[in-house]
Design an enzyme around this catalytic site. Structure first.
Site, short mmCIF file in Angstrom:
data_model
loop_
_atom_site.label_atom_id
_atom_site.label_comp_id
_atom_site.label_asym_id
_atom_site.label_seq_id
_atom_site.Cartn_x
_atom_site.Cartn_y
_atom_site.Cartn_z
CG ASP A 118 44.78 -9.78 -34.29
OD1 ASP A 118 44.71 -9.33 -35.22
OD2 ASP A 118 44.32 -10.86 -33.72
CD GLU B 124 40.40 -11.68 -32.86
OE1 GLU B 124 41.35 -12.43 -32.46
OE2 GLU B 124 40.53 -10.34 -32.84
#
Length: 245
Positions: free
Chosen positions: A33, A143
């Site tokens: 990420d 997330e």
């Protein structure tokens, strides 16, 4: 994917102008990420983007992977080692709690990990103030939906450019951007403790979360886990509550 990258890069440029900032920075962990976000801000502002590596009881290959991200996208970088800072701060707090007889050993691992995330947030904002940069977050859609981030830690940012992308889409974007294969395909982990992985901690997989976010059918046990995390973490996605006027 080229169009999606261009859209995010354009959006980042707009946000910089709106904030009257000079550029962007991101904490680079060695994971996929932050690798994608580093590449995106470098594309948006080649001369005004910064990657910050912040080792703190980190796994040895995390810093190595973080450096590979920096070398790969040629982003300006700095390293701030927070290990000693964390040891002093957590040790001091722990000593005080032990002296008062209030230390909760069962929550020690979580408190330790969350403090590391919050020290990194404080570091990023201190550096950002120096350059008049915005702090860019690295949370993806999975997330963000499940609340798998530390409140006022990695969740404490100015912008979240990949929060609409599933983990699978982040992986596709990473491949398009040329992120090294070993980072693209490594087991997702916050690197909080030895052997820690995101999926083991969550009790489900990113594949299941991605499918759920797309409205696809998944096993009931996975759906229950995901929705429980979403409900439990609602406070992380909202402003702190205040009493009615």
């Amino acid at each position: 994917m080229e169009k999606k990258v261009e859209q995010i890069v354009s959006w980042l440029r707009d946000k910089k102008e709106e904030a009257n900032a000079n550029g962007f920075l991101v904490g680079i962990s060695g994971g996929i990420d932050s690798a994608v976000v580093a590449n995106l801000i470098k594309r948006a502002f080649p001369d005004n983007s910064l990657g910050v590596i912040m080792p703190c009881k980190s796994q040895s290959d995390d810093q190595e992977h973080a450096q590979k991200v920096i070398d790969g996208c040629d982003i300006k970088s700095m390293v701030v080692d927070l290990t000693e800072t964390h040891n002093v701060m957590f040790g001091t707090i722990k000593d005080q709690l032990q002296q008062s007889g209030d230390f909760n050993e069962s929550n020690e691992q979580l408190a330790d990990a969350n403090l590391r995330a919050r020290l990194r947030m404080s570091t990023l904002y201190t550096v950002a103030t120096n350059y008049n940069y915005l702090v860019v977050g690295t949370d993806n859609a999975a997330e963000w939906y499940t609340g798998y981030f530390t409140k006022y830690g990695d969740g404490g940012v100015d912008l979240v450019p990949i929060s609409n992308l599933t983990k699978g889409e982040v992986r596709e974007m990473a491949e398009y951007l040329g992120v090294p294969d070993e980072i693209v395909h490594k087991q997702p982990s916050a690197g909080l403790w030895e052997g820690q992985t995101d999926e083991n901690e969550m009790g489900t997989s990113y594949e299941m979360i991605d499918k759920h976010l797309k409205g696809e059918e998944i096993p009931e046990k996975d759906r229950e886990v995901i929705e429980a995390m979403h409900k439990r973490s609602a406070h992380k996605r909202q402003m702190p509550p205040s009493p009615p006027q």
